[in-house]
Design an enzyme around this catalytic site. Structure first.
Site, PDB file in Angstrom:
ATOM      1  N   SER A   1       0.820  -1.215   0.000  1.00 37.90           N
ATOM      2  CA  SER A   1       0.000   0.000   0.000  1.00 37.90           C
ATOM      3  C   SER A   1       0.856   1.268   0.000  1.00 37.90           C
ATOM      4  O   SER A   1       0.330   2.376   0.049  1.00 37.90           O
ATOM      5  CB  SER A   1      -0.935   0.005   1.211  1.00 37.90           C
ATOM      6  OG  SER A   1      -0.165  -0.018   2.407  1.00 37.90           O
ATOM      7  N   GLY A   2       2.178   1.112  -0.049  1.00 30.48           N
ATOM      8  CA  GLY A   2       3.063   2.272  -0.066  1.00 30.48           C
ATOM      9  C   GLY A   2       3.240   2.850  -1.454  1.00 30.48           C
ATOM     10  O   GLY A   2       2.552   2.458  -2.414  1.00 30.48           O
TER      11      GLY A   2
ATOM     12  N   TYR B   1      19.414   2.602   9.073  1.00 27.48           N
ATOM     13  CA  TYR B   1      18.615   2.179   7.913  1.00 27.48           C
ATOM     14  C   TYR B   1      19.514   1.667   6.791  1.00 27.48           C
ATOM     15  O   TYR B   1      19.258   0.621   6.190  1.00 27.48           O
ATOM     16  CB  TYR B   1      17.779   3.369   7.428  1.00 27.48           C
ATOM     17  CG  TYR B   1      16.939   3.096   6.208  1.00 27.48           C
ATOM     18  CD1 TYR B   1      15.757   2.385   6.313  1.00 27.48           C
ATOM     19  CD2 TYR B   1      17.329   3.575   4.949  1.00 27.48           C
ATOM     20  CE1 TYR B   1      14.967   2.140   5.193  1.00 27.48           C
ATOM     21  CE2 TYR B   1      16.540   3.338   3.832  1.00 27.48           C
ATOM     22  CZ  TYR B   1      15.366   2.623   3.953  1.00 27.48           C
ATOM     23  OH  TYR B   1      14.598   2.377   2.852  1.00 27.48           O
TER      24      TYR B   1
ATOM     25  N   LYS C   1      19.543  -2.141   5.159  1.00 24.36           N
ATOM     26  CA  LYS C   1      19.241  -2.366   3.738  1.00 24.36           C
ATOM     27  C   LYS C   1      20.420  -3.043   3.036  1.00 24.36           C
ATOM     28  O   LYS C   1      20.237  -3.933   2.208  1.00 24.36           O
ATOM     29  CB  LYS C   1      18.932  -1.024   3.054  1.00 24.36           C
ATOM     30  CG  LYS C   1      17.529  -0.522   3.330  1.00 24.36           C
ATOM     31  CD  LYS C   1      16.490  -1.393   2.659  1.00 24.36           C
ATOM     32  CE  LYS C   1      15.112  -0.793   2.648  1.00 24.36           C
ATOM     33  NZ  LYS C   1      14.111  -1.730   2.130  1.00 24.36           N
TER      34      LYS C   1
ATOM     35  N   PRO D   1      16.705   1.672  -6.300  1.00 22.57           N
ATOM     36  CA  PRO D   1      16.201   2.865  -6.983  1.00 22.57           C
ATOM     37  C   PRO D   1      16.845   4.129  -6.404  1.00 22.57           C
ATOM     38  O   PRO D   1      17.306   4.128  -5.259  1.00 22.57           O
ATOM     39  CB  PRO D   1      14.705   2.857  -6.680  1.00 22.57           C
ATOM     40  CG  PRO D   1      14.542   2.016  -5.471  1.00 22.57           C
ATOM     41  CD  PRO D   1      15.777   1.174  -5.292  1.00 22.57           C
ATOM     42  N   THR D   2      16.876   5.171  -7.199  1.00 23.21           N
ATOM     43  CA  THR D   2      17.291   6.474  -6.670  1.00 23.21           C
ATOM     44  C   THR D   2      16.065   7.096  -5.986  1.00 23.21           C
ATOM     45  O   THR D   2      15.183   6.368  -5.544  1.00 23.21           O
ATOM     46  CB  THR D   2      17.898   7.346  -7.782  1.00 23.21           C
ATOM     47  OG1 THR D   2      17.100   7.207  -8.970  1.00 23.21           O
ATOM     48  CG2 THR D   2      19.312   6.883  -8.117  1.00 23.21           C
TER      49      THR D   2
ATOM     50  N   TRP E   1      14.216  23.669   3.116  1.00 26.57           N
ATOM     51  CA  TRP E   1      15.245  23.352   4.107  1.00 26.57           C
ATOM     52  C   TRP E   1      16.587  23.141   3.421  1.00 26.57           C
ATOM     53  O   TRP E   1      16.692  22.366   2.476  1.00 26.57           O
ATOM     54  CB  TRP E   1      14.871  22.102   4.896  1.00 26.57           C
ATOM     55  CG  TRP E   1      13.746  22.336   5.861  1.00 26.57           C
ATOM     56  CD1 TRP E   1      13.140  23.531   6.152  1.00 26.57           C
ATOM     57  CD2 TRP E   1      13.077  21.350   6.667  1.00 26.57           C
ATOM     58  NE1 TRP E   1      12.139  23.360   7.082  1.00 26.57           N
ATOM     59  CE2 TRP E   1      12.080  22.030   7.420  1.00 26.57           C
ATOM     60  CE3 TRP E   1      13.211  19.973   6.833  1.00 26.57           C
ATOM     61  CZ2 TRP E   1      11.235  21.368   8.319  1.00 26.57           C
ATOM     62  CZ3 TRP E   1      12.374  19.317   7.731  1.00 26.57           C
ATOM     63  CH2 TRP E   1      11.404  20.010   8.464  1.00 26.57           C
TER      64      TRP E   1
END
Length: 323
Positions: free
Chosen positions: A17-18, A145, A149, A172-173, A210
């Protein structure tokens, strides 16, 4: 029975669902990207807590996939990562170990896991390619993270060596598109900019970007990534990872990205850069030469067009978008 089981492809998508999961659903359902003999199952966190071994095993036993696209992860943008590196490390290690082992136990023939360019060494030469993943520590801001990964690649090689498994990964980028997380505090740069600009427009205030705007990124549209992931599941037979990205020449600065968002939303106020905020890595330029050797004619959606579609989706779905 066993032969019968494998004549049908049953593809289970974790994190269904992402952002990327929704894009794969779109390509399968709206673009006729599915093939005869393929059954697609999209899991969300409601179906199983993948940090829990028993729940993960149960959902894999229930669906008995022949193929798995592993997208589920605990994710967040730069500023969230800097706060909770330990949580990112532990939770992603649990998820990945549970998913790969559950896939192995139901005899899934192929698993494609989604990594990220943040796994690459911080100190490196550019462009980065697939052979350089383990050449040095990742950027300190999100090392939890990144290492979790990175370990998927180690995991895949071990499954191949010990069991001959065809478990692989894609890198992926920066992915963006409809159904992204547009959270301003914890989201990624592009959806954050889109949401900020939308809000500033409504309030008649300047758009505050930012950082300095100088860092450079390669952005890939989620629908392009989805089409490429389908190709990987069906036709890419290496255990070694493959970078899925636009070319180096398509890299854009955060400033250029902000200006593109301004155009896509027809933003009329001022744009200012808050240079007290961290810039993160200046660039992580990745080479897509390996992908281009396999698919020399793949046509990426132009950045401005993809961004316009994403902005239009966000405006139309503002009330229901993740933010």
């Amino acid at each position: 029975m066993e032969g019968e089981h494998h004549s049908q492809k049953r593809v289970l998508v974790t994190g269904g669902s992402g952002l990327v999961g929704r894009a794969i659903q779109h390509v399968i359902n709206e673009e006729g990207g599915g093939k005869d003999g393929e059954e697609w199952i999209f899991l969300s966190s409601k179906d199983a807590d993948l940090m829990n071994k028993e729940e993960t095993q149960a959902v894999f036993q229930k669906h008995k996939p022949t193929h798995v696209i592993h997208l589920a992860a605990m994710v967040g943008g730069l500023f969230k990562n800097m706060r909770v590196n330990l949580d990112f490390w532990r939770n992603n290690i649990y998820i990945n170990d549970n998913v790969l082992q559950a896939a192995h136990e139901v005899d899934a023939v192929k698993v494609v896991s989604c990594l990220s360019t943040c796994i690459f060494p911080d100190k490196t030469t550019y462009p980065i390619d697939e052979t350089m993943i383990h050449n040095g520590p990742p950027h300190a801001s999100n090392f939890g993270y990144s290492y979790a990964k990175r370990m998927i690649d180690v995991h895949n090689r071990a499954y191949f060596e010990q069991y001959g498994r065809s478990y692989t990964s894609v890198i992926p980028t920066n992915v963006f598109g409809p159904h992204d997380n547009f959270n301003i505090e914890d989201g990624h740069v592009l959806p954050g900019l889109i949401h900020k600009a939308y809000r500033a427009q409504k309030e008649g205030k300047p758009l505050v970007v930012w950082g300095s705007g100088t860092p450079r990124r390669q952005f890939i549209y989620s629908l392009d990534l989805a089409r490429l992931v389908l190709w990987v599941v069906r036709d890419y037979n290496e255990v070694e990872p493959i970078i899925l990205s636009v070319g180096e020449e398509e890299e854009v600065s955060i400033k250029e990205a902000a200006e593109a968002v301004v155009r896509a939303l027809d933003f009329k106020e001022e744009v200012v850069y808050d240079t007290d905020k961290s810039d993160g890595q200046f660039k992580k330029t990745a080479s897509n030469a390996k992908l281009m050797r396999y698919l020399p004619n793949f046509a990426f959606t132009p950045f401005e067009k993809a961004l316009k579609e994403t902005c239009d989706w966000f405006v139309a779905n503002y009330d229901n978008a993740r933010k």
